[in-house]
Scaffold this motif. Structure first.
Motif, PDB file in Angstrom:
ATOM      1  N   ILE A 120       0.214   8.281   7.787  1.00 21.90           N
ATOM      2  CA  ILE A 120       0.711   6.911   7.900  1.00 21.90           C
ATOM      3  C   ILE A 120      -0.427   5.925   8.169  1.00 21.90           C
ATOM      4  N   ARG A 121      -1.394   6.327   8.976  1.00 25.84           N
ATOM      5  CA  ARG A 121      -2.554   5.452   9.211  1.00 25.84           C
ATOM      6  C   ARG A 121      -3.282   5.177   7.902  1.00 25.84           C
ATOM      7  N   SER A 122      -3.524   6.232   7.141  1.00 27.74           N
ATOM      8  CA  SER A 122      -4.249   6.089   5.883  1.00 27.74           C
ATOM      9  C   SER A 122      -3.474   5.239   4.886  1.00 27.74           C
ATOM     10  N   LEU A 123      -2.174   5.425   4.803  1.00 26.71           N
ATOM     11  CA  LEU A 123      -1.353   4.599   3.922  1.00 26.71           C
ATOM     12  C   LEU A 123      -1.486   3.127   4.293  1.00 26.71           C
ATOM     13  N   CYS A 124      -1.302   2.835   5.566  1.00 26.21           N
ATOM     14  CA  CYS A 124      -1.330   1.444   6.024  1.00 26.21           C
ATOM     15  C   CYS A 124      -2.713   0.822   5.854  1.00 26.21           C
ATOM     16  N   GLU A 125      -3.769   1.595   6.108  1.00 26.22           N
ATOM     17  CA  GLU A 125      -5.131   1.076   5.932  1.00 26.22           C
ATOM     18  C   GLU A 125      -5.394   0.706   4.485  1.00 26.22           C
ATOM     19  N   ARG A 126      -4.825   1.445   3.561  1.00 29.79           N
ATOM     20  CA  ARG A 126      -5.046   1.204   2.136  1.00 29.79           C
ATOM     21  C   ARG A 126      -4.146   0.114   1.573  1.00 29.79           C
ATOM     22  N   SER A 127      -3.175  -0.349   2.351  1.00 29.57           N
ATOM     23  CA  SER A 127      -2.186  -1.298   1.831  1.00 29.57           C
ATOM     24  C   SER A 127      -2.750  -2.691   1.592  1.00 29.57           C
ATOM     25  N   GLY A 128      -3.742  -3.095   2.379  1.00 27.11           N
ATOM     26  CA  GLY A 128      -4.278  -4.439   2.253  1.00 27.11           C
ATOM     27  C   GLY A 128      -3.406  -5.515   2.877  1.00 27.11           C
TER      28      GLY A 128
END
Length: 190
Positions: A120-128
């Motif tokens: 979830i951290r990685s998803l959110c970091e990549r969301s922009g």
């Protein structure tokens, strides 16, 4: 908490990996074969959405966890269901300029080891984007505890989706998500 050094989190082609992702979701969430068939078509549609971010947790070429999300649009089915609940609680603005974590699942034997948090951290970091929203079963579950530890808070509870018996909670968080010590990390730090 044991770290999974042999598991890597990497971007995946959501459409290509959808059948394997649904196997993980079925094991983690208890889906029937008919529910899997319906969701396979939904995941296929989601894979075509602009801005979709999909990550897989891989161990020896096997998908052991996955997550995906996309920028939320009010015309998405999910948004149309949760909108009246959010509006009633003064949180309607959470439907705009927000990253919706659509699915996040880890095989039961890999749960409790930090993999869901990493995904979830990685998803959110990549969301922009600067905020994230998701829905979870409205009960005191490990998933809800995880989301709260990352900074998510309840925006609406007792949300009813069609064809489901269980109520859901809609949760939102400012990005970046909190770290293990409860602090927000700058987006460029890792």
């Amino acid at each position: 908490m044991e770290q999974l050094t042999e598991v890597t989190v990497q971007p995946i082609d959501l459409a290509a990996w959808a059948p394997y992702a649904l196997e993980v979701q079925a094991a983690a969430f208890g889906l029937s074969p008919s529910e899997i068939a319906v969701r396979l078509h939904i995941v296929g549609r989601h894979a075509l959405q602009p801005g979709v971010v999909a990550l897989g947790a891989m161990r020896a070429g096997r998908l052991v966890g996955f997550g995906y999300g996309m920028p939320n649009l009010r015309e998405h089915w999910w948004s149309t269901v949760i909108e009246p609940y959010l509006e009633a609680r003064g949180h309607g603005d959470w439907l705009d300029d927000v990253f919706a974590v659509t699915e996040l699942h880890v095989l039961p034997e890999y749960q409790g080891q930090g993999l869901g948090s990493t995904l979830i951290r990685s998803l959110c970091e990549r969301s922009g984007l600067s905020r994230s929203i998701l829905s979870a079963i409205d009960a005191e579950t490990p998933a809800r505890r995880l989301y709260r530890s990352l900074g998510y808070r309840d925006l609406a509870r007792a949300v009813r989706f069609p064809n489901t018996d269980r109520p859901y909670a809609v949760m939102g968080a400012r990005l970046p998500l909190l770290d293990r010590a409860g602090y927000s990390r700058p987006a460029n730090s890792r």
